[in-house]
Motif scaffolding. Structure first.
Motif, PDB file in Angstrom:
ATOM      1  N   THR A 263       0.843  -1.184   0.000  1.00 49.19           N
ATOM      2  CA  THR A 263       0.000   0.000   0.000  1.00 49.19           C
ATOM      3  C   THR A 263       0.882   1.238   0.000  1.00 49.19           C
ATOM      4  O   THR A 263       2.097   1.167   0.244  1.00 49.19           O
ATOM      5  N   GLN A 264       0.255   2.386  -0.274  1.00 44.38           N
ATOM      6  CA  GLN A 264       1.014   3.632  -0.277  1.00 44.38           C
ATOM      7  C   GLN A 264       1.672   3.871   1.068  1.00 44.38           C
ATOM      8  O   GLN A 264       2.834   4.286   1.139  1.00 44.38           O
ATOM      9  N   ARG A 265       0.954   3.636   2.168  1.00 47.45           N
ATOM     10  CA  ARG A 265       1.532   3.863   3.492  1.00 47.45           C
ATOM     11  C   ARG A 265       2.676   2.905   3.761  1.00 47.45           C
ATOM     12  O   ARG A 265       3.697   3.281   4.342  1.00 47.45           O
ATOM     13  N   GLU A 266       2.530   1.663   3.328  1.00 51.56           N
ATOM     14  CA  GLU A 266       3.614   0.696   3.509  1.00 51.56           C
ATOM     15  C   GLU A 266       4.854   1.130   2.742  1.00 51.56           C
ATOM     16  O   GLU A 266       5.979   0.947   3.206  1.00 51.56           O
ATOM     17  N   ARG A 267       4.671   1.721   1.571  1.00 51.92           N
ATOM     18  CA  ARG A 267       5.819   2.222   0.811  1.00 51.92           C
ATOM     19  C   ARG A 267       6.503   3.362   1.549  1.00 51.92           C
ATOM     20  O   ARG A 267       7.719   3.479   1.549  1.00 51.92           O
TER      21      ARG A 267
ATOM     22  N   VAL B  46       3.332   1.683  13.023  1.00 53.79           N
ATOM     23  CA  VAL B  46       4.563   1.530  12.235  1.00 53.79           C
ATOM     24  C   VAL B  46       5.018   0.075  12.263  1.00 53.79           C
ATOM     25  O   VAL B  46       5.368  -0.501  11.222  1.00 53.79           O
ATOM     26  N   GLU B  47       5.004  -0.515  13.449  1.00 52.23           N
ATOM     27  CA  GLU B  47       5.418  -1.914  13.580  1.00 52.23           C
ATOM     28  C   GLU B  47       4.540  -2.825  12.718  1.00 52.23           C
ATOM     29  O   GLU B  47       5.033  -3.764  12.085  1.00 52.23           O
ATOM     30  N   SER B  48       3.258  -2.543  12.704  1.00 51.58           N
ATOM     31  CA  SER B  48       2.334  -3.358  11.897  1.00 51.58           C
ATOM     32  C   SER B  48       2.655  -3.227  10.412  1.00 51.58           C
ATOM     33  O   SER B  48       2.645  -4.217   9.662  1.00 51.58           O
ATOM     34  N   HIS B  49       2.949  -1.990   9.977  1.00 46.66           N
ATOM     35  CA  HIS B  49       3.293  -1.782   8.564  1.00 46.66           C
ATOM     36  C   HIS B  49       4.596  -2.496   8.211  1.00 46.66           C
ATOM     37  O   HIS B  49       4.704  -3.098   7.137  1.00 46.66           O
ATOM     38  N   VAL B  50       5.580  -2.413   9.093  1.00 49.38           N
ATOM     39  CA  VAL B  50       6.860  -3.077   8.817  1.00 49.38           C
ATOM     40  C   VAL B  50       6.654  -4.592   8.709  1.00 49.38           C
ATOM     41  O   VAL B  50       7.189  -5.234   7.800  1.00 49.38           O
ATOM     42  N   SER B  51       5.856  -5.151   9.612  1.00 45.47           N
ATOM     43  CA  SER B  51       5.574  -6.588   9.563  1.00 45.47           C
ATOM     44  C   SER B  51       4.910  -6.959   8.237  1.00 45.47           C
ATOM     45  O   SER B  51       5.243  -7.981   7.618  1.00 45.47           O
TER      46      SER B  51
ATOM     47  N   LEU C   7      10.862 -10.982   3.257  1.00 44.76           N
ATOM     48  CA  LEU C   7      12.137 -10.595   3.840  1.00 44.76           C
ATOM     49  C   LEU C   7      12.097 -10.864   5.336  1.00 44.76           C
ATOM     50  O   LEU C   7      11.014 -10.988   5.931  1.00 44.76           O
ATOM     51  N   SER C   8      13.291 -10.945   5.955  1.00 43.14           N
ATOM     52  CA  SER C   8      13.351 -11.357   7.356  1.00 43.14           C
ATOM     53  C   SER C   8      13.591 -10.207   8.321  1.00 43.14           C
ATOM     54  O   SER C   8      13.171 -10.282   9.480  1.00 43.14           O
TER      55      SER C   8
END
Length: 232
Positions: free
Chosen positions: A173-177, A203-208, A216-217
């Motif tokens: 999503t745009q926010r994830e980008r 933020v943590e949720s988006h990074v996950s 990726l790990s």
């Protein structure tokens, strides 16, 4: 919008029903005041929204002629609104058309919303009169871009160096980008939260989600991935 800008009457007798989607309420109020004087401009603002879910509710309820859409929105950004509105844009009768209205002139933002189906992209430096004109042109099915962006978009899509379709990137999503880019630049979660006006937990949720979608790990792999695509 500049205090020196004025709106000009549009084609006499014409009306365009518009929804404003922007997460800054004061900006929406400014646009409403600038172009929403229907008798003078022909533009009737029939709804407003501050995030993706609100936008979908208002757009589906009002079926406007044009949606003025900010690129960066809580809930997935303008691209997510476009993705959910595919059927509305393709309607045989009364299609809903989208015009991006953003402070950003970044290449990935412009290309992202055009790929998503927006009919144009103008920056928030546009005058009220020009914005009214852009609304009616988009309502008629024309493509409208700020002068500098028009050349940029033509070059981007015509050039062999134009950004290719990246299926991995398109899954975000745009926010994830946005989070991805800031992570790759070395920002801490707290700094990202402050910059994007979201919580650290979000933020943590988006990074996950980004790590899962890209398989990726950790953030080091994510940084290498983003750097290889020149997203940093």
């Amino acid at each position: 919008m500049s205090e020196h800008q004025t709106t000009a009457p549009t084609t006499e007798g014409r009306r365009a029903r518009v929804v404003l989607v922007d997460d800054h309420r004061m900006f929406r109020a400014g646009v409403q005041a600038e172009i929403g004087r229907t008798e003078a401009t022909g533009v009737e603002v029939v709804g407003e929204a501050g995030d993706v879910d609100q936008a979908m509710t208002v757009i589906q309820a009002t079926r406007p002629d044009v949606v003025l859409l900010d690129v960066h929105l809580p809930g997935g950004g303008g691209v997510e609104v476009l993705r959910r509105s595919t059927s509305l844009m393709g309607a045989a009768e009364q299609p809903v058309r989208f015009l991006a209205l953003s402070v950003s002139d970044a290449a990935e933002d412009v290309i992202g919303v055009i790929r998503g189906g927006a009919r144009g992209y103008v920056t928030k430096t546009i005058t009220g009169a020009d914005l009214v004109d852009a609304v009616f042109r988009v309502a008629d099915g024309d493509a409208v871009f700020s002068p500098r962006l028009a050349g940029f978009v033509l070059d981007a899509f015509a050039s062999t160096d134009a950004p290719p379709v990246d299926e991995d990137l398109d899954r975000l999503t745009q926010r994830e980008r946005e989070v991805l880019r800031l992570i790759a630049r070395g920002y801490a979660y707290k700094e990202i939260a402050k910059q994007l006006f979201i919580s650290v937990k979000t933020v943590e949720s988006h990074v996950s989600a980004v790590l899962r979608k890209l398989q990726l790990s950790n953030r080091h792999e994510l940084t290498r991935w983003a750097t290889a695509r020149r997203l940093v």
